[in-house]
Design an enzyme around this catalytic site. Structure first.
Site, PDB file in Angstrom:
ATOM      1  N   SER A 197       0.848  -1.208   0.000  1.00 38.75           N
ATOM      2  CA  SER A 197       0.000   0.000   0.000  1.00 38.75           C
ATOM      3  C   SER A 197       0.873   1.245   0.000  1.00 38.75           C
ATOM      4  O   SER A 197       1.735   1.409   0.876  1.00 38.75           O
ATOM      5  CB  SER A 197      -0.886   0.037   1.245  1.00 38.75           C
ATOM      6  OG  SER A 197      -1.977  -0.826   1.110  1.00 38.75           O
ATOM      7  N   HIS A 229      -3.194   0.952  -4.594  1.00 35.56           N
ATOM      8  CA  HIS A 229      -2.815  -0.216  -5.406  1.00 35.56           C
ATOM      9  C   HIS A 229      -3.308   0.031  -6.834  1.00 35.56           C
ATOM     10  O   HIS A 229      -4.498  -0.121  -7.126  1.00 35.56           O
ATOM     11  CB  HIS A 229      -3.425  -1.508  -4.835  1.00 35.56           C
ATOM     12  CG  HIS A 229      -2.852  -1.903  -3.510  1.00 35.56           C
ATOM     13  ND1 HIS A 229      -1.855  -2.838  -3.381  1.00 35.56           N
ATOM     14  CD2 HIS A 229      -3.104  -1.444  -2.263  1.00 35.56           C
ATOM     15  CE1 HIS A 229      -1.538  -2.960  -2.099  1.00 35.56           C
ATOM     16  NE2 HIS A 229      -2.274  -2.124  -1.398  1.00 35.56           N
ATOM     17  N   HIS A 272      -5.863  -8.744  -1.687  1.00 35.52           N
ATOM     18  CA  HIS A 272      -6.007  -9.068  -0.273  1.00 35.52           C
ATOM     19  C   HIS A 272      -7.232  -9.960  -0.083  1.00 35.52           C
ATOM     20  O   HIS A 272      -8.194  -9.876  -0.858  1.00 35.52           O
ATOM     21  CB  HIS A 272      -6.203  -7.781   0.542  1.00 35.52           C
ATOM     22  CG  HIS A 272      -5.166  -6.726   0.293  1.00 35.52           C
ATOM     23  ND1 HIS A 272      -5.203  -5.887  -0.794  1.00 35.52           N
ATOM     24  CD2 HIS A 272      -4.060  -6.388   0.994  1.00 35.52           C
ATOM     25  CE1 HIS A 272      -4.161  -5.062  -0.759  1.00 35.52           C
ATOM     26  NE2 HIS A 272      -3.448  -5.348   0.319  1.00 35.52           N
ATOM     27  N   TYR A 331      -9.612  -9.696   1.922  1.00 31.14           N
ATOM     28  CA  TYR A 331     -10.860  -8.973   2.171  1.00 31.14           C
ATOM     29  C   TYR A 331     -11.489  -8.399   0.901  1.00 31.14           C
ATOM     30  O   TYR A 331     -12.619  -7.888   0.951  1.00 31.14           O
ATOM     31  CB  TYR A 331     -10.634  -7.857   3.205  1.00 31.14           C
ATOM     32  CG  TYR A 331      -9.624  -6.807   2.796  1.00 31.14           C
ATOM     33  CD1 TYR A 331      -9.937  -5.811   1.891  1.00 31.14           C
ATOM     34  CD2 TYR A 331      -8.334  -6.820   3.317  1.00 31.14           C
ATOM     35  CE1 TYR A 331      -9.007  -4.862   1.498  1.00 31.14           C
ATOM     36  CE2 TYR A 331      -7.386  -5.877   2.950  1.00 31.14           C
ATOM     37  CZ  TYR A 331      -7.733  -4.897   2.036  1.00 31.14           C
ATOM     38  OH  TYR A 331      -6.806  -3.967   1.656  1.00 31.14           O
ATOM     39  N   GLU A 332     -10.780  -8.478  -0.221  1.00 36.12           N
ATOM     40  CA  GLU A 332     -11.366  -7.953  -1.458  1.00 36.12           C
ATOM     41  C   GLU A 332     -12.440  -8.889  -2.006  1.00 36.12           C
ATOM     42  O   GLU A 332     -13.161  -8.530  -2.938  1.00 36.12           O
ATOM     43  CB  GLU A 332     -10.274  -7.687  -2.489  1.00 36.12           C
ATOM     44  CG  GLU A 332      -9.384  -6.518  -2.076  1.00 36.12           C
ATOM     45  CD  GLU A 332      -8.254  -6.243  -3.050  1.00 36.12           C
ATOM     46  OE1 GLU A 332      -8.504  -5.612  -4.081  1.00 36.12           O
ATOM     47  OE2 GLU A 332      -7.112  -6.678  -2.779  1.00 36.12           O
ATOM     48  N   ALA A 339       2.722  -2.401   3.861  1.00 34.89           N
ATOM     49  CA  ALA A 339       2.554  -1.394   4.904  1.00 34.89           C
ATOM     50  C   ALA A 339       1.977  -2.130   6.106  1.00 34.89           C
ATOM     51  O   ALA A 339       1.025  -2.893   5.959  1.00 34.89           O
ATOM     52  CB  ALA A 339       1.580  -0.324   4.418  1.00 34.89           C
ATOM     53  N   MET A 383      -2.543  -7.094   6.463  1.00 31.51           N
ATOM     54  CA  MET A 383      -3.595  -7.939   5.875  1.00 31.51           C
ATOM     55  C   MET A 383      -3.128  -8.566   4.567  1.00 31.51           C
ATOM     56  O   MET A 383      -3.941  -8.789   3.656  1.00 31.51           O
ATOM     57  CB  MET A 383      -4.860  -7.101   5.642  1.00 31.51           C
ATOM     58  CG  MET A 383      -5.350  -6.368   6.875  1.00 31.51           C
ATOM     59  SD  MET A 383      -6.576  -5.113   6.453  1.00 31.51           S
ATOM     60  CE  MET A 383      -6.656  -4.186   8.000  1.00 31.51           C
TER      61      MET A 383
END
Ligand code: R1P
Length: 287
Positions: free
Chosen positions: A35, A66, A88, A90-91, A118, A221
């Protein structure tokens, strides 16, 4: 689609062949930008940018910071491919799909992967802006069965039960520290354990305390799912976390975790991260 077959050998091979047909180089090195760290890709010479939306079977980036581009070129004369944007959990993609780029890297000829991210600092000795060389990880989603290798194993990539005690290449960790010392970066270099959580909600105070108690130095994450798939198919891995914020571990704190702070720190500390990575690459034996 069946999530266990979302990232088959044939699908990854078709994508790799499509990319190689237009790539100016056959990459030996893969880089993943965390990130706010997309600037790493700008260091490449003779760049060719390919939008993820144009790549067959590739997922799309959905997270600010991104860009969603694959960049081919050379870095310090070494043939490279760079992801400006990772995927990720969570996407919402099947977990196997989030790590598809690692298999595509492998099938394009990549031998070594540099992963950046990050991360929030849990170790009280860490300051915002520090760079942590990851020496090990704790895969929290994996404890609940969310491992990217779940599903039928394809032996052409690797074995069913891959070893993870040597996931982070020790020589490359050492190289990161050596190069950092030469660049006079030692005052902000750290090493430690990274833990991935599923996200996208940031950690609660109790969760952060638990991770710290378990020996985690930095939390994010990402990265861990990529490391597992990269190691499964035999690529060497080195991973660097930029500490973009200090994780809140105190109920009296007024601070609130937020993605804007993560991106701002990324921007502020992009330069040393880029210099560290490019100097490491100049020293790497890649073939
Ligand atoms: C949170 O601000 C986001 O930044 C980090 C976290 O994993 C999360 O996606 O992104 P990268 O790990 O991709 O750097």
């Amino acid at each position: 689609a069946d999530s266990a077959t979302e990232c088959s050998y044939e699908e990854c091979k078709a994508t790799a062949d499509w990319l190689l047909a237009q790539a100016p180089v056959r990459p030996l090195l893969g880089i993943v930008c965390g990130s706010g760290l997309g600037g790493l890709a700008e260091m490449l010479k003779d760049q060719l940018f390919i939008n993820y939306s144009d790549i067959p079977s590739f997922p799309q980036s959905t997270v600010p910071g991104h860009a969603g581009k694959l960049v081919f070129g050379t870095l310090k004369g070494k043939p490279c491919v760079c992801m400006q944007g990772r995927f990720h959990l969570y996407e919402g993609y099947p977990i196997q799909k989030t790590t598809m780029p690692m298999r595509v890297f492998k099938l394009m000829g990549v031998k070594t992967v540099i992963l950046t991210n990050a991360a929030g600092g849990l170790n009280p000795d860490f300051k915002v802006g520090d760079i942590m060389v990851i020496k090990d990880h704790i895969n929290i989603p994996g404890f609940a069965g969310n491992n990217p290798l779940v599903g039928r194993n394809d032996d052409r990539f690797g074995e069913r039960f891959p070893c993870m005690s040597d996931a982070y290449d020790r020589d490359l960790q050492q190289l990161a520290h050596t190069v950092a010392a030469e660049l006079d970066y030692s005052s902000f270099m750290q090493e430690g354990v990274y833990s991935a959580v599923g996200g996208p909600s940031f950690e609660t105070v109790a969760e952060s305390k638990m991770l710290h108690f378990l020996g985690v130095d930095a939390v994010g994450m990402s990265t861990v799912h990529e490391v597992i798939v990269a190691r499964h198919c035999g690529m060497r891995v080195v991973a660097l976390s930029l500490i973009t914020n200090q994780v809140v571990m105190d109920y009296d704190s007024e601070k609130k975790a937020n993605h804007e702070e993560v991106l701002q720190t990324g921007e502020l500390r992009a330069q040393p991260m880029e210099k560290l990575v490019s100097t490491m690459v100049s020293r790497m034996q890649l073939s």
